[in-house]
Design a protein around this motif. Sequence first.
Motif, PDB file in Angstrom:
ATOM      1  N   ALA A  38       0.730  -1.384  -0.154  1.00 22.01           N
ATOM      2  CA  ALA A  38       0.025  -0.018   0.013  1.00 22.01           C
ATOM      3  C   ALA A  38       0.737   1.170   0.050  1.00 22.01           C
ATOM      4  N   ALA A  39       1.810   1.075   0.804  1.00 15.89           N
ATOM      5  CA  ALA A  39       2.733   2.333   0.794  1.00 15.89           C
ATOM      6  C   ALA A  39       3.685   2.535  -0.472  1.00 15.89           C
ATOM      7  N   TYR A  40       4.041   1.383  -1.071  1.00 14.80           N
ATOM      8  CA  TYR A  40       4.476   1.512  -2.400  1.00 14.80           C
ATOM      9  C   TYR A  40       3.508   2.082  -3.412  1.00 14.80           C
ATOM     10  N   ALA A  41       2.411   1.686  -3.330  1.00 13.15           N
ATOM     11  CA  ALA A  41       1.438   2.226  -4.335  1.00 13.15           C
ATOM     12  C   ALA A  41       1.014   3.756  -4.144  1.00 13.15           C
ATOM     13  N   SER A  42       1.171   4.473  -3.034  1.00 15.44           N
ATOM     14  CA  SER A  42       0.985   5.704  -2.898  1.00 15.44           C
ATOM     15  C   SER A  42       1.999   6.284  -2.305  1.00 15.44           C
ATOM     16  N   PRO A  43       3.278   6.788  -2.982  1.00 10.89           N
ATOM     17  CA  PRO A  43       4.100   7.393  -2.336  1.00 10.89           C
ATOM     18  C   PRO A  43       3.525   9.016  -2.234  1.00 10.89           C
ATOM     19  N   LYS A  44       4.362   9.510  -1.387  1.00 11.89           N
ATOM     20  CA  LYS A  44       4.287  10.891  -1.056  1.00 11.89           C
ATOM     21  C   LYS A  44       5.375  11.786  -1.583  1.00 11.89           C
ATOM     22  N   GLY A  45       6.568  10.971  -1.121  1.00 11.36           N
ATOM     23  CA  GLY A  45       7.759  11.846  -1.197  1.00 11.36           C
ATOM     24  C   GLY A  45       8.709  11.199  -2.099  1.00 11.36           C
ATOM     25  N   GLN A  46      10.074  11.701  -2.124  1.00  9.93           N
ATOM     26  CA  GLN A  46      11.194  11.145  -3.006  1.00  9.93           C
ATOM     27  C   GLN A  46      12.272  10.836  -1.908  1.00  9.93           C
ATOM     28  N   SER A  47      13.174  10.024  -2.402  1.00  8.54           N
ATOM     29  CA  SER A  47      14.200   9.466  -1.682  1.00  8.54           C
ATOM     30  C   SER A  47      15.609  10.036  -2.412  1.00  8.54           C
ATOM     31  N   LEU A  48      16.666  10.087  -1.436  1.00  9.07           N
ATOM     32  CA  LEU A  48      17.951  10.713  -1.851  1.00  9.07           C
ATOM     33  C   LEU A  48      18.898   9.626  -1.196  1.00  9.07           C
ATOM     34  N   GLY A  49      19.980   9.050  -1.900  1.00 12.11           N
ATOM     35  CA  GLY A  49      20.624   8.035  -1.197  1.00 12.11           C
ATOM     36  C   GLY A  49      22.205   9.024  -0.792  1.00 12.11           C
ATOM     37  N   LEU A  50      22.575   8.892   0.182  1.00 12.32           N
ATOM     38  CA  LEU A  50      23.861   9.636   0.394  1.00 12.32           C
ATOM     39  C   LEU A  50      25.174   8.498   0.478  1.00 12.32           C
ATOM     40  N   THR A  51      26.162   8.790  -0.280  1.00 11.53           N
ATOM     41  CA  THR A  51      27.153   7.647  -0.250  1.00 11.53           C
ATOM     42  C   THR A  51      28.521   8.427  -0.100  1.00 11.53           C
ATOM     43  N   GLY A  52      29.466   7.629   0.144  1.00  9.26           N
ATOM     44  CA  GLY A  52      30.958   8.233   0.425  1.00  9.26           C
ATOM     45  C   GLY A  52      31.543   7.451   1.261  1.00  9.26           C
ATOM     46  N   PRO A  53      32.812   7.483   1.377  1.00  5.95           N
ATOM     47  CA  PRO A  53      33.653   6.756   2.444  1.00  5.95           C
ATOM     48  C   PRO A  53      33.494   7.110   3.733  1.00  5.95           C
ATOM     49  N   PRO A  54      33.604   6.157   4.781  1.00  6.95           N
ATOM     50  CA  PRO A  54      33.393   6.509   6.052  1.00  6.95           C
ATOM     51  C   PRO A  54      34.276   7.621   6.546  1.00  6.95           C
ATOM     52  N   GLY A  55      33.665   8.552   7.287  1.00 13.22           N
ATOM     53  CA  GLY A  55      34.250   9.722   7.959  1.00 13.22           C
ATOM     54  C   GLY A  55      34.314  11.047   7.045  1.00 13.22           C
ATOM     55  N   VAL A  56      33.583  11.021   5.784  1.00 14.14           N
ATOM     56  CA  VAL A  56      33.529  11.855   4.746  1.00 14.14           C
ATOM     57  C   VAL A  56      32.711  13.153   5.275  1.00 14.14           C
ATOM     58  N   GLY A  57      31.630  12.485   6.355  1.00 13.46           N
ATOM     59  CA  GLY A  57      30.762  13.711   6.945  1.00 13.46           C
ATOM     60  C   GLY A  57      29.289  13.325   6.383  1.00 13.46           C
ATOM     61  N   LYS A  58      28.941  12.330   5.905  1.00 10.20           N
ATOM     62  CA  LYS A  58      27.556  11.994   5.603  1.00 10.20           C
ATOM     63  C   LYS A  58      26.364  12.265   6.636  1.00 10.20           C
ATOM     64  N   SER A  59      26.807  11.541   7.917  1.00 10.73           N
ATOM     65  CA  SER A  59      25.843  11.628   9.080  1.00 10.73           C
ATOM     66  C   SER A  59      25.585  13.190   9.378  1.00 10.73           C
ATOM     67  N   SER A  60      26.896  13.857   9.653  1.00  8.73           N
ATOM     68  CA  SER A  60      26.765  15.069   9.651  1.00  8.73           C
ATOM     69  C   SER A  60      25.891  16.242   8.983  1.00  8.73           C
ATOM     70  N   LEU A  61      26.008  15.503   7.565  1.00  4.66           N
ATOM     71  CA  LEU A  61      25.246  16.270   6.514  1.00  4.66           C
ATOM     72  C   LEU A  61      23.901  16.075   6.456  1.00  4.66           C
ATOM     73  N   VAL A  62      23.399  14.873   6.939  1.00  8.09           N
ATOM     74  CA  VAL A  62      22.106  14.342   7.158  1.00  8.09           C
ATOM     75  C   VAL A  62      21.488  15.062   7.931  1.00  8.09           C
ATOM     76  N   ASN A  63      22.207  15.273   9.150  1.00  7.84           N
ATOM     77  CA  ASN A  63      21.683  16.108  10.356  1.00  7.84           C
ATOM     78  C   ASN A  63      21.191  17.478   9.909  1.00  7.84           C
ATOM     79  N   VAL A  64      22.358  18.247   9.090  1.00 14.03           N
ATOM     80  CA  VAL A  64      22.003  19.607   8.787  1.00 14.03           C
ATOM     81  C   VAL A  64      20.932  19.457   7.753  1.00 14.03           C
ATOM     82  N   LEU A  65      20.999  18.667   7.050  1.00 10.90           N
ATOM     83  CA  LEU A  65      19.783  18.649   5.756  1.00 10.90           C
ATOM     84  C   LEU A  65      18.345  18.409   6.217  1.00 10.90           C
ATOM     85  N   LEU A  66      18.351  17.671   7.379  1.00  8.81           N
ATOM     86  CA  LEU A  66      17.120  17.508   8.096  1.00  8.81           C
ATOM     87  C   LEU A  66      16.406  18.631   8.766  1.00  8.81           C
ATOM     88  N   ARG A  67      17.385  19.579   9.203  1.00  9.41           N
ATOM     89  CA  ARG A  67      17.047  20.755   9.633  1.00  9.41           C
ATOM     90  C   ARG A  67      16.636  21.776   8.613  1.00  9.41           C
TER      91      ARG A  67
END
Length: 307
Positions: A38-67
Amino acid sequence: MTDALQHLREGGKPAMARMLARLESHARDAETIALLDAAYASPKGQSLGLTGPPGVGKSSLVNVLLREARSRGLTVGAIAVDPSSSRTGGALLGDRARLSSLDPSDDGVFVRSMAARGRLGGVSALAYPAAVVMQAVYDLVLVETVGVGQSETEIAGMTDSVMLCIQPASGDSLQFMKAGIMEVPDLAVVTKADLGVAARRAAADLRTALSVTKSESLPIHVCSAQSGEGIKPVFDAILSVLATAPREMRSNQAEHWLKAAIMSDFGTVGWFVIKGLALAKGADEPFAIHEKCRSLLTKSLSELDFT
Ligand SMILES: Nc1nc2c(ncn2[C@@H]2O[C@H](COP(=O)(O)OP(=O)(O)O)[C@@H](O)[C@H]2O)c(=O)[nH]1
Ligand SMILES: [Mg+2]
């Protein structure tokens, strides 16, 4: 829309947390599967994957992007696939201190980490279903993956767009180019702009290197999760790549997951046997079809008789 999906949409954080817990503990229940489809059939939003080596700052970036998303009135979910398999840990999104900048009572933001178990090339087998559920509820879903290599192509198969994070002065971009990874992302960001000239040099090097490849048009940004520099332009760039993400991506993602899930349980031969059925029907109800494929394959295998 089903009642269960409606409840999920209206139930805030507790409902989402319950659903994701269900996904981990009762992935094969009819109820779970029905809600996933049911969720698959009615998407509301879109998804973005963040990738890159450990320590590059992905999690930190996710945090500021959330805000940033919340400040623009967008609802947002984040899934981080945790290599160290802490099921309950919130440690994944960097320091807990940084997470605390998000209002815990805000139902417009939801963050979840998942163990990278049941690996489908580095991305948790549950990450895709979880992203599907979140996309039915939030405007934007960020999926942070672990490390590099397989996970690049894996994440590209499950999200609408992919952002590659590059560490200044790391020489990573050269490695990525050699490995052919630069063809995967829709957007590249050099992190830690507050480190100064190194970040700008990394961006310039990348631009030069890309100018001779077919990734020439890849948008490149420089930003800092720490100082906030460049975050707004990065967010604008995210919205703009998502706006051009092809719609048929959704069924490709479902097929990609279906194939990976069957292969991880039944191998190449299993996929060969069931492929026809899976691809013919999988685009509408991937989760129900997955279950059906599984039970057909399991049943046939259990009936093997050598006498
Ligand atoms: N100077 C600086 N350091 C950063 C920035 N973003 C992250 N870091 C640091 O880089 C390290 C790894 O960050 P993290 O977000 O956990 O990276 P991940 O492994 O890619 O998720 C941590 O020590 C962060 O404090 C930034 O914008 N500037
Ligand atoms: Mg991280």
